[in-house]
Design an enzyme around this catalytic site. Structure first.
Site, PDB file in Angstrom:
ATOM      1  N   GLU A  70       0.785  -0.964  -0.085  1.00  0.00           N
ATOM      2  CA  GLU A  70       0.046   0.123   0.052  1.00  0.00           C
ATOM      3  C   GLU A  70       1.100   1.246  -0.017  1.00  0.00           C
ATOM      4  OE1 GLU A  70      -3.511   2.698   0.587  1.00  0.00           O
ATOM      5  OE2 GLU A  70      -2.901   0.662  -0.461  1.00  0.00           O
ATOM      6  N   HIS A 242     -20.238  -7.890 -16.806  1.00  0.00           N
ATOM      7  CA  HIS A 242     -18.922  -7.225 -17.263  1.00  0.00           C
ATOM      8  C   HIS A 242     -18.605  -8.168 -18.522  1.00  0.00           C
ATOM      9  CE1 HIS A 242     -14.947  -6.012 -17.231  1.00  0.00           C
ATOM     10  NE2 HIS A 242     -14.502  -7.005 -16.861  1.00  0.00           N
TER      11      HIS A 242
END
Length: 334
Positions: A70, A242
């Site tokens: 992160e 999708h």
């Protein structure tokens, strides 16, 4: 200036790839606060700092690998932001006609909003709207930087292309379809629905009886959205939509690519070939994600190639917008 824009463009690609890696390794909350990590500039490493971090965030004990994933993403994104502000400052000072001040200023605003979305992604515990918005913002930054790159690196072209106006309209529609498909992919990923269907080309079982569009595209109120809060039917619906979007995108952009190959323009022939190659690679990666149960390298590559596909479409639209009656606007202006 050309080098600064090019470096920013390459860094934007890296940030998108790092963001995908962070999301796919479930490291989006590797640091439970923002902009630091457990109140530190770097991931806590010493025994004392780890103990203090665990005491401050008992629900989120330190996992070094996820926290570093992160923070590295944040470091790169922060560096990109500084480069973009530098470009805007240069544009304001130099007033280069190739770089109107409006685009750099718009990009600065987009970067600030993108930073806010990054913060909300963490503080709202991976709220899908924030996660998808953060993804779309990253793609938007990439597209703007590529337009800047094209403006300061013009291509001289003397091809004749009478159908430029019709092709441009067709390409704009293609860009809209691609943008919608990227958003659908972001929503699917943000809600952990990538493996809701494990069969190909259709979902397993009587999937058509479980379609739940309202549920799939609303966000239930929850304290934490990590690993998703939607039920199976809702996630399966996201996945099916999708896939349907991928089919529409493939057919439309393939048609555009074939049309470009038949124009007789060397520049547009190259663009058409690039579009078809990148589009085919993206479809194969999408299928591989399903068949191979979302391997990390393939999933990250799927995000990277989506970015490449966006850049190809930006290139096509940019070049078509400058083709008028046989020579490019850039060439005539000289």
């Amino acid at each position: 200036m050309k080098k600064l824009i090019f470096c920013s463009l390459m860094l934007a690609v890296i940030v998108i790839v790092l963001g995908a890696y962070t999301r796919l390794t479930d490291a989006g909350l590797g640091c439970p606060d923002w902009p630091g990590c457990y109140g530190e500039l770097f991931v806590p490493a010493s025994t004392d700092k780890v103990a203090a971090a665990n005491a401050a965030f008992p629900a989120r004990p330190v996992e070094a690998s996820k926290a570093w994933s992160e923070m590295i993403h944040r470091y790169f994104a922060g560096t990109l932001g500084l480069l973009i502000f530098s470009i805007a400052a240069w544009a304001a000072i130099k007033r280069d006609p190739r770089m109107p001040l409006g685009l750099p200023l718009f990009l600065c605003v987009l970067v600030v909003f993108q930073a806010a979305l990054g913060m909300w992604t963490v503080t709202l515990n991976l709220l899908p709207v924030a996660v998808m918005g953060h993804l779309m913002g990253g793609f938007g930054v990439l597209a703007c930087l590529f337009v800047m790159h094209l403006r300061v690196n013009p291509i001289t072209c003397r091809d004749r292309l009478k159908s430029a106006r019709r092709l441009l309209g067709f390409a704009f529609v293609g860009m809209f379809i691609l943008g919608c498909q990227i958003a659908l992919g972001g929503w699917t990923s943000a809600n952990y629905a990538a493996l809701a269907c494990t069969n190909f080309p259709v979902c397993e079982g009587q999937w058509w009886t479980q379609i739940d569009l309202p549920g799939a595209y609303t966000v239930p109120v929850a304290a934490n959205y990590e690993f998703g809060v939607h039920g199976y039917s809702e996630r399966m619906t996201m996945h099916i939509i999708h896939r349907a979007g991928a089919l529409v995108t493939f057919v439309y952009l393939l048609t555009l690519g074939i049309w470009l190959l038949r124009t007789g323009s060397k520049l547009m022939n190259t663009a058409g070939a690039a579009l078809i190659v990148v589009l085919s690679a993206q479809v194969l990666l999408g299928i591989s994600n399903v068949v191979m149960s979302l391997p990390l390298t393939v999933a990250v590559a799927h995000n990277f190639v989506a970015a490449c596909l966006l850049l190809v479409m930006v290139w096509i639209i940019y070049q078509l917008s400058h083709l008028e009656g046989g020579t490019t606007w850039l060439n005539r202006s000289r």
